[in-house]
Each structure stands twice: as structure tokens, then as C-alpha cells.
Write a protein that holds these residues in place. Structure first.
Motif, mmCIF file in Angstrom:
data_model
loop_
_atom_site.group_PDB
_atom_site.id
_atom_site.type_symbol
_atom_site.label_atom_id
_atom_site.label_comp_id
_atom_site.label_asym_id
_atom_site.label_seq_id
_atom_site.Cartn_x
_atom_site.Cartn_y
_atom_site.Cartn_z
ATOM 1 N N VAL A 41 37.121 -10.639 -3.072
ATOM 2 C CA VAL A 41 35.859 -10.123 -2.530
ATOM 3 C C VAL A 41 36.010 -9.984 -1.024
ATOM 4 O O VAL A 41 36.333 -10.953 -0.331
ATOM 5 N N THR A 42 35.786 -8.773 -0.516
ATOM 6 C CA THR A 42 35.873 -8.515 0.922
ATOM 7 C C THR A 42 34.518 -8.009 1.386
ATOM 8 O O THR A 42 33.951 -7.098 0.781
ATOM 9 N N THR A 43 34.002 -8.621 2.452
ATOM 10 C CA THR A 43 32.653 -8.270 2.899
ATOM 11 C C THR A 43 32.681 -7.439 4.175
ATOM 12 O O THR A 43 33.681 -7.392 4.897
ATOM 13 N N GLY A 44 31.542 -6.824 4.457
ATOM 14 C CA GLY A 44 31.363 -6.080 5.706
ATOM 15 C C GLY A 44 29.901 -6.047 6.081
ATOM 16 O O GLY A 44 29.020 -6.261 5.233
ATOM 17 N N CYS A 45 29.649 -5.825 7.360
ATOM 18 C CA CYS A 45 28.283 -5.627 7.850
ATOM 19 C C CYS A 45 28.300 -4.402 8.750
ATOM 20 O O CYS A 45 29.365 -3.974 9.195
ATOM 21 N N ASN A 46 27.119 -3.823 9.003
ATOM 22 C CA ASN A 46 27.104 -2.687 9.923
ATOM 23 C C ASN A 46 27.294 -3.176 11.352
ATOM 24 O O ASN A 46 26.836 -4.259 11.738
ATOM 25 N N ILE A 47 28.016 -2.373 12.125
ATOM 26 C CA ILE A 47 28.350 -2.709 13.504
ATOM 27 C C ILE A 47 27.990 -1.504 14.364
ATOM 28 O O ILE A 47 28.621 -0.443 14.261
ATOM 29 N N GLU A 48 26.936 -1.651 15.160
ATOM 30 C CA GLU A 48 26.434 -0.532 15.964
ATOM 31 C C GLU A 48 27.061 -0.529 17.357
ATOM 32 O O GLU A 48 27.670 -1.515 17.791
ATOM 33 N N ASN A 49 26.888 0.609 18.026
ATOM 34 C CA ASN A 49 27.436 0.781 19.372
ATOM 35 C C ASN A 49 26.418 1.558 20.196
ATOM 36 O O ASN A 49 25.702 2.410 19.648
ATOM 37 N N ALA A 50 26.377 1.288 21.523
ATOM 38 C CA ALA A 50 25.440 1.994 22.412
ATOM 39 C C ALA A 50 25.689 3.502 22.375
ATOM 40 O O ALA A 50 24.770 4.299 22.600
ATOM 41 N N SER A 51 26.912 3.896 22.095
ATOM 42 C CA SER A 51 27.209 5.293 21.795
ATOM 43 C C SER A 51 27.029 5.417 20.282
ATOM 44 O O SER A 51 27.945 5.124 19.495
ATOM 45 N N TYR A 52 25.803 5.766 19.869
ATOM 46 C CA TYR A 52 25.362 5.551 18.486
ATOM 47 C C TYR A 52 26.326 6.073 17.422
ATOM 48 O O TYR A 52 26.479 5.470 16.362
ATOM 49 N N GLY A 53 26.953 7.206 17.711
ATOM 50 C CA GLY A 53 27.825 7.832 16.708
ATOM 51 C C GLY A 53 29.042 6.996 16.357
ATOM 52 O O GLY A 53 29.724 7.289 15.371
ATOM 53 N N LEU A 54 29.325 5.980 17.147
ATOM 54 C CA LEU A 54 30.478 5.122 16.855
ATOM 55 C C LEU A 54 30.144 4.008 15.868
ATOM 56 O O LEU A 54 31.015 3.226 15.477
#
Ligand code: THU
Length: 135
Positions: A41-54
Motif C-alpha cells: 500500500v502506497t499513499t499520497g496527499c495533494n501538494i499545492e504550490n504558490a504557482s498553482y499549476g504545479l
């Protein structure tokens, strides 16, 4: 492990990952857990950036983490959010899920315990993939 136990384990893993979301801009936290055919089982979460498209979605973080660890065959994907209406994977993630995981079941769950499972071929019908690439 029964399939119901497996489902609960995957939801718990995605729920934990969701807690680690880096979402200072949308405040929309997403957790994902991808299960390999060997039961990893491999997990992930969303990771945002101030340059939104990244920004990276939770599903892609989970899949790319697994692929980078040498895991290539997947059995299922689970996504957890905190909305009444269950959140399906975005279009970009559907393409990535199809490419790496094929026609797997995708379980969408929320913190209230609601769940729904859909096959990738229903989420992304008539998908483009490597079969169309000819030399
Ligand atoms: N998000 C995901 O992590 N997965 C999806 O399938 C939908 C969207 C994230 C991206 C962004 O950080 C936030 O949710 C709002 O779009």
C-alpha cells in the motif's frame, strides 16, 4: 484478508495520508492509497504550490511514489476527502491512473464513512494510451 477488511485498511491509509495534505491555497485535503497486486500500500496527499499549476493531486503522488519504488502492477486505488459528495479523480489523474494501473476499481470515500467504487473504464471511457502510439 477479506475484501471488506482490505477496503477498510486502504481507506484508513488514505485517510492518514490526507492529514498530511499541503493545501494552503484550496484548503481541500485529499488522501489516496494505491494497492499493488502483491498487497503493498502506497499513499499520497495533494501538494499545492504558490504557482498553482504545479500542484500535484493525491492520486498522482501515490502512484508516482509507488512507481519510483519499483512497484508496477496495481490492484486498486482509494481516495478520501471530507465532502458529502464523494470526489472522483480529476481528468489528469484519470489519465495517469489508466496508464499505470489500467482498469482497476477506484474507491471514493469520505470521512463520514460513505463509499462508492467505480471501475476506471467507467471513469475514463475510450481512453488514450500507449496502444495508439505507433512507430
Ligand atoms: N485534488 C486532488 O488531490 N485529487 C483530485 O482528484 C482532485 C483535486 C486536489 C488538487 C488541489 O490541491 C485541490 O484538490 C483542489 O483542486
Amino acid at each position: 484478508m477479506s475484501s471488506e477488511t482490505a477496503k477498510a485498511t486502504l481507506i484508513a491509509a488514505a485517510r492518514d495520508a490526507r492529514e498530511r495534505a499541503h493545501a494552503p491555497f484550496s484548503h481541500f485535503k485529499v488522501g489516496a492509497a494505491v494497492e499493488s497486486v502483491d498487497g503493498d500500500v502506497t499513499t499520497g496527499c495533494n501538494i499545492e504550490n504558490a504557482s498553482y499549476g504545479l500542484t500535484l493531486c493525491a492520486e498522482r503522488v501515490a502512484i508516482f511514489k509507488a512507481v519510483s519504488e519499483g512497484i508496477r502492477k496495481f490492484r486498486s486505488l482509494t481516495i478520501v476527502v471530507d465532502t458529502d459528495e464523494l470526489t472522483p479523480p480529476c481528468g489528469a489523474c484519470r489519465q495517469i491512473i489508466w496508464e499505470f494501473c489500467g482498469d482497476i476499481p477506484v474507491t471514493m470515500a469520505n470521512l463520514a464513512g460513505r463509499t462508492e467504487t467505480m471501475q476506471m473504464s467507467d471513469l475514463l471511457p475510450k481512453a488514450f494510451d500507449a496502444r495508439f502510439l505507433v512507430d
